[in-house]
Design a protein around this motif. Sequence first.
Motif, PDB file in Angstrom:
ATOM      1  N   GLY A 179     -38.463  26.627  35.004  1.00 52.86           N
ATOM      2  CA  GLY A 179     -38.412  27.370  33.753  1.00 52.86           C
ATOM      3  C   GLY A 179     -38.831  26.571  32.526  1.00 52.86           C
ATOM      4  O   GLY A 179     -38.779  27.079  31.415  1.00 52.86           O
ATOM      5  N   ARG A 180     -39.249  25.318  32.725  1.00 59.52           N
ATOM      6  CA  ARG A 180     -39.686  24.464  31.627  1.00 59.52           C
ATOM      7  C   ARG A 180     -41.166  24.155  31.757  1.00 59.52           C
ATOM      8  O   ARG A 180     -41.655  23.910  32.848  1.00 59.52           O
ATOM      9  N   ALA A 181     -41.856  24.128  30.637  1.00 59.60           N
ATOM     10  CA  ALA A 181     -43.269  23.752  30.629  1.00 59.60           C
ATOM     11  C   ALA A 181     -43.354  22.229  30.624  1.00 59.60           C
ATOM     12  O   ALA A 181     -42.784  21.577  29.756  1.00 59.60           O
ATOM     13  N   CYS A 182     -44.048  21.660  31.615  1.00 58.62           N
ATOM     14  CA  CYS A 182     -44.157  20.205  31.760  1.00 58.62           C
ATOM     15  C   CYS A 182     -45.619  19.793  31.669  1.00 58.62           C
ATOM     16  O   CYS A 182     -46.460  20.295  32.411  1.00 58.62           O
ATOM     17  N   LEU A 183     -45.915  18.860  30.773  1.00 60.07           N
ATOM     18  CA  LEU A 183     -47.274  18.372  30.557  1.00 60.07           C
ATOM     19  C   LEU A 183     -47.539  17.181  31.466  1.00 60.07           C
ATOM     20  O   LEU A 183     -46.800  16.194  31.433  1.00 60.07           O
ATOM     21  N   VAL A 184     -48.595  17.261  32.269  1.00 61.31           N
ATOM     22  CA  VAL A 184     -48.962  16.167  33.174  1.00 61.31           C
ATOM     23  C   VAL A 184     -49.595  15.055  32.344  1.00 61.31           C
ATOM     24  O   VAL A 184     -50.633  15.250  31.719  1.00 61.31           O
ATOM     25  N   SER A 185     -48.940  13.869  32.338  1.00 61.23           N
ATOM     26  CA  SER A 185     -49.483  12.747  31.563  1.00 61.23           C
ATOM     27  C   SER A 185     -50.174  11.719  32.445  1.00 61.23           C
ATOM     28  O   SER A 185     -51.005  10.959  31.953  1.00 61.23           O
ATOM     29  N   ASP A 186     -49.850  11.670  33.755  1.00 63.43           N
ATOM     30  CA  ASP A 186     -50.517  10.732  34.653  1.00 63.43           C
ATOM     31  C   ASP A 186     -50.415  11.240  36.086  1.00 63.43           C
ATOM     32  O   ASP A 186     -49.533  12.037  36.405  1.00 63.43           O
ATOM     33  N   LEU A 187     -51.311  10.761  36.944  1.00 62.92           N
ATOM     34  CA  LEU A 187     -51.379  11.162  38.350  1.00 62.92           C
ATOM     35  C   LEU A 187     -51.456   9.923  39.225  1.00 62.92           C
ATOM     36  O   LEU A 187     -52.121   8.956  38.860  1.00 62.92           O
ATOM     37  N   PHE A 188     -50.806   9.972  40.377  1.00 59.63           N
ATOM     38  CA  PHE A 188     -50.869   8.875  41.335  1.00 59.63           C
ATOM     39  C   PHE A 188     -51.213   9.441  42.700  1.00 59.63           C
ATOM     40  O   PHE A 188     -50.541  10.361  43.184  1.00 59.63           O
ATOM     41  N   GLU A 234     -44.896  14.179  30.764  1.00 58.77           N
ATOM     42  CA  GLU A 234     -44.662  13.550  29.470  1.00 58.77           C
ATOM     43  C   GLU A 234     -43.187  13.229  29.255  1.00 58.77           C
ATOM     44  O   GLU A 234     -42.847  12.262  28.597  1.00 58.77           O
ATOM     45  N   SER A 235     -42.303  13.997  29.867  1.00 59.10           N
ATOM     46  CA  SER A 235     -40.866  13.811  29.730  1.00 59.10           C
ATOM     47  C   SER A 235     -40.351  12.625  30.545  1.00 59.10           C
ATOM     48  O   SER A 235     -39.190  12.252  30.433  1.00 59.10           O
ATOM     49  N   GLY A 236     -41.215  12.054  31.414  1.00 58.05           N
ATOM     50  CA  GLY A 236     -40.809  10.951  32.263  1.00 58.05           C
ATOM     51  C   GLY A 236     -40.416  11.381  33.669  1.00 58.05           C
ATOM     52  O   GLY A 236     -40.197  10.551  34.541  1.00 58.05           O
TER      53      GLY A 236
END
Length: 86
Positions: free
Chosen positions: A31-40, A52-54
Amino acid sequence: MSNWAPGGAPVSNVEITAATVLRGDIIQVGGRACLVSDLFQLPQGSKQLLFESGELLTINGRTRRVAVRMMGRGDAVRDVSPPRRR
């Protein structure tokens, strides 16, 4: 379907997989919008997404999700552009 973000950039809902997810994609999780800041990259086609939230989310090769993606931001560029040579 294409819409406009509040900043005026066009956005689109896209289906993503471990192979197609990009930095900057916004994925709804719990239910939360999460921004992808990095990919592995992980073994067997899986990817670990750092938001972005960690927080982390691991998706495998068969995971399908819907994400919001800003259009015109170089969608063909996956992670990092190669250095330019003169």
